[in-house]
Structure formats: C-alpha cells, structure tokens
Design a protein around this motif. Structure first.
Motif, mmCIF file in Angstrom:
data_model
loop_
_atom_site.group_PDB
_atom_site.id
_atom_site.type_symbol
_atom_site.label_atom_id
_atom_site.label_comp_id
_atom_site.label_asym_id
_atom_site.label_seq_id
_atom_site.Cartn_x
_atom_site.Cartn_y
_atom_site.Cartn_z
ATOM 1 N N PHE A 78 0.843 -1.204 0.000
ATOM 2 C CA PHE A 78 0.000 0.000 0.000
ATOM 3 C C PHE A 78 0.871 1.244 0.000
ATOM 4 N N CYS A 79 0.704 2.079 -1.018
ATOM 5 C CA CYS A 79 1.417 3.357 -1.090
ATOM 6 C C CYS A 79 0.596 4.280 -1.990
ATOM 7 N N LYS A 80 0.264 5.471 -1.504
ATOM 8 C CA LYS A 80 -0.550 6.413 -2.289
ATOM 9 C C LYS A 80 0.123 7.777 -2.322
ATOM 10 N N GLU A 81 0.041 8.415 -3.473
ATOM 11 C CA GLU A 81 0.580 9.774 -3.601
ATOM 12 C C GLU A 81 -0.570 10.764 -3.779
ATOM 13 N N LEU A 82 -0.568 11.821 -2.965
ATOM 14 C CA LEU A 82 -1.556 12.894 -3.114
ATOM 15 C C LEU A 82 -0.843 14.096 -3.727
ATOM 16 N N LYS A 83 -1.518 14.785 -4.627
ATOM 17 C CA LYS A 83 -0.932 15.993 -5.228
ATOM 18 C C LYS A 83 -1.913 17.136 -5.029
ATOM 19 N N TYR A 84 -1.457 18.209 -4.344
ATOM 20 C CA TYR A 84 -2.306 19.383 -4.182
ATOM 21 C C TYR A 84 -1.438 20.632 -4.170
ATOM 22 N N THR A 85 -2.087 21.785 -4.089
ATOM 23 C CA THR A 85 -1.349 23.044 -4.179
ATOM 24 C C THR A 85 -1.373 23.747 -2.827
ATOM 25 N N VAL A 86 -0.196 24.173 -2.344
ATOM 26 C CA VAL A 86 -0.094 24.916 -1.085
ATOM 27 C C VAL A 86 0.590 26.244 -1.378
ATOM 28 N N ARG A 87 -0.065 27.315 -1.050
ATOM 29 C CA ARG A 87 0.455 28.668 -1.318
ATOM 30 C C ARG A 87 1.008 28.768 -2.744
ATOM 31 N N ASN A 88 0.180 28.358 -3.679
ATOM 32 C CA ASN A 88 0.476 28.432 -5.131
ATOM 33 C C ASN A 88 1.634 27.537 -5.589
ATOM 34 N N LYS A 89 2.065 26.632 -4.739
ATOM 35 C CA LYS A 89 3.133 25.705 -5.150
ATOM 36 C C LYS A 89 2.598 24.281 -5.154
ATOM 37 N N PRO A 90 2.958 23.479 -6.162
ATOM 38 C CA PRO A 90 2.521 22.083 -6.147
ATOM 39 C C PRO A 90 3.182 21.320 -5.004
ATOM 40 N N LYS A 91 2.408 20.452 -4.381
ATOM 41 C CA LYS A 91 2.943 19.632 -3.291
ATOM 42 C C LYS A 91 2.577 18.182 -3.543
ATOM 43 N N SER A 92 3.500 17.295 -3.239
ATOM 44 C CA SER A 92 3.258 15.861 -3.391
ATOM 45 C C SER A 92 3.448 15.214 -2.012
ATOM 46 N N VAL A 93 2.465 14.427 -1.598
ATOM 47 C CA VAL A 93 2.560 13.739 -0.297
ATOM 48 C C VAL A 93 2.403 12.240 -0.526
ATOM 49 N N ILE A 94 3.378 11.480 -0.063
ATOM 50 C CA ILE A 94 3.322 10.021 -0.198
ATOM 51 C C ILE A 94 2.998 9.414 1.160
ATOM 52 N N TYR A 95 1.966 8.572 1.171
ATOM 53 C CA TYR A 95 1.582 7.886 2.401
ATOM 54 C C TYR A 95 1.752 6.382 2.256
ATOM 55 N N TRP A 96 2.389 5.777 3.249
ATOM 56 C CA TRP A 96 2.343 4.332 3.420
ATOM 57 C C TRP A 96 1.347 4.034 4.544
ATOM 58 N N LEU A 97 1.090 2.751 4.735
ATOM 59 C CA LEU A 97 0.124 2.314 5.745
ATOM 60 C C LEU A 97 0.866 1.496 6.794
ATOM 61 N N ALA A 98 0.609 1.776 8.067
ATOM 62 C CA ALA A 98 1.342 1.061 9.117
ATOM 63 C C ALA A 98 0.425 0.764 10.290
ATOM 64 N N GLU A 99 0.556 -0.451 10.818
ATOM 65 C CA GLU A 99 -0.261 -0.871 11.969
ATOM 66 C C GLU A 99 0.498 -0.637 13.271
ATOM 67 N N LEU A 100 -0.201 -0.080 14.242
ATOM 68 C CA LEU A 100 0.357 0.016 15.582
ATOM 69 C C LEU A 100 0.303 -1.384 16.187
ATOM 70 N N LYS A 101 1.474 -1.913 16.584
ATOM 71 C CA LYS A 101 1.517 -3.318 17.012
ATOM 72 C C LYS A 101 0.746 -3.533 18.304
ATOM 73 N N ASN A 102 0.916 -2.623 19.258
ATOM 74 C CA ASN A 102 0.257 -2.749 20.562
ATOM 75 C C ASN A 102 -0.814 -1.659 20.671
ATOM 76 N N TYR A 103 -2.057 -2.087 20.759
ATOM 77 C CA TYR A 103 -3.211 -1.167 20.768
ATOM 78 C C TYR A 103 -3.039 -0.014 21.760
ATOM 79 N N ASP A 104 -2.412 -0.295 22.891
ATOM 80 C CA ASP A 104 -2.351 0.690 23.976
ATOM 81 C C ASP A 104 -1.143 1.628 23.919
ATOM 82 N N THR A 105 -0.297 1.491 22.907
ATOM 83 C CA THR A 105 0.878 2.369 22.825
ATOM 84 C C THR A 105 0.425 3.831 22.816
#
Ligand SMILES: Nc1nc2c(ncn2[C@@H]2O[C@H](COP(=O)(O)OP(=O)(O)OP(=O)(O)OP(=O)(O)OC[C@H]3O[C@@H](n4cnc5c(=O)[nH]c(N)nc54)[C@H](O)[C@@H]3O)[C@@H](O)[C@H]2O)c(=O)[nH]1
Length: 152
Positions: A78-105
């Motif tokens: 799982f890997c997704k790239e978002l592309k949007y504009t911040v203060r008139n500049k293009p921005k690219s954000v890449i997200y991976w997906l991660a599980e917290l191993k211990n629920y209570d951390t």
C-alpha cells in the motif's frame, strides 16, 4: 520543483475479546495542527535534503506522534501519492500504511499538533475534509479488509 512530503497512515485494530470501538475494529490516527487551519492529517512532513522517502515518513511519525519504527508494522503493498497546491506551489505527499503493534501504545504529540484522535473510517473522513485524503483513507480501509486473513 514540487514540495515533497511523506508520512504514514497509522491504524490499530481492537484487541481480540474486547468490544470494538468501530464496527470493523479498525481505527486510524489523525493529528490536528496547532497552526494554520488546524487541519487533521496522518503524521507526515517535508523530505529533508538527501533523505529517502521512507526515512522521512518514519522520522515524522516519531517526531509528530512519538511512535518508534519498532512499535509499528509497515503494510507491504500500500502506497498512495496525493498531489495538491499549497500557497500556489505544487505539493506531493506520499503515504504508506502502518499498523500500531500494541493497541495501547500512547501517542505523544510535538508542539506542531494540538490534538489527536483514533477514528473509524467514517469519522476519519469527516475530520480529514480533503477529498483526496478521504479517498486515500477509504483505499487503506479497503486494503485492510482484503487482508483480514493475515491479521497478526
Ligand atoms: N505558523 C504557521 N506555521 C506553519 C504553517 N504552515 C506550515 N507551518 C510550519 O510548517 C511546519 C510543518 O512542517 P512539516 O511537518 O515538515 O510539513 P507538513 O506536515 O507537510 O505540514 P504543512 O502543514 O506545512 O502541510 P499540509 O498539511 O500539507 O498543509 C498545508 C495546506 O494544504 C492543505 N492540505 C493539507 N492536507 C491536505 C490533503 O491531504 N489534501 C489536500 N487537497 N489539501 C491538504 C491545507 O489547506 C493546508 O492548510 C510546522 O512546524 C509549522 O512550523 C502556518 O500556516 N502557520
């Protein structure tokens, strides 16, 4: 050149045998900025010069949520790239997906954020407001439902 940021969509699953907070037991972590529009996103941030993308994602997760790499498990495929504009500049954000191993951390915020929430998909989409981020959370949720058989 486009601004580049990387981060992790962190989720946790309710412990077996305890009542689920959400219908499917999956909760996503969103952080609220203490500046600007006080918007909610998963932990993420700008790539430092010479830094590789995954290093940025792990560093920002540690800095912004206080979660160490050994407390999470990166989901392969799982890997997704978002592309949007911040203060008139293009921005690219890449997200991976991660599980917290211990629920209570515990989550520990830095001064960049003022609040955090663990939210089911529907609530997470309400908080995240941006359609591209909502679509990414929905895609992550679909991905996880397809991975039920390999739940650790
Ligand atoms: N005082 C102050 N300081 C700021 C401000 N601004 C930054 N700082 C400083 O910068 C440092 C952060 O450094 P990092 O952590 O490395 O970077 P990021 O995590 O990347 O952080 P950002 O907040 O810069 O970037 P975004 O989250 O991308 O937000 C930018 C805009 O994009 C829109 N937007 C957000 N998400 C989505 C989305 O998913 N989809 C769509 N479509 N749009 C989206 C939304 O309109 C939003 O307003 C902080 O320490 C501050 O010192 C500010 O306004 N006032």
């Amino acid at each position: 050149m486009a601004l580049r940021a990387c981060g992790l969509i962190i989720f946790r699953r309710c412990r077996p045998g305890t009542p689920a907070v959400t219908a499917d037991g999956i909760e996503f972590l969103l952080l609220q900025t203490s500046y600007g529009e006080n918007h909610w996103t998963p932990p993420k941030g700008h790539v430092d010069p010479g830094e590789d993308d995954m290093t940025t994602a792990l560093r920002e997760t540690k800095e912004e949520a206080g979660l160490d790499p050994d407390q999470i498990h990166i989901m392969e495929g799982f890997c997704k790239e978002l592309k949007y504009t911040v203060r008139n500049k293009p921005k690219s954000v890449i997200y991976w997906l991660a599980e917290l191993k211990n629920y209570d951390t515990p989550v520990n915020l830095s001064s960049e954020h003022q609040d955090f929430r663990w939210l089911g998909l529907e609530e997470a989409c309400k908080y995240s407001v941006y359609e591209d981020l909502q679509d990414t959370l929905k895609a992550a949720h679909r991905f996880l439902l397809g991975h039920k058989m390999v739940q650790r």
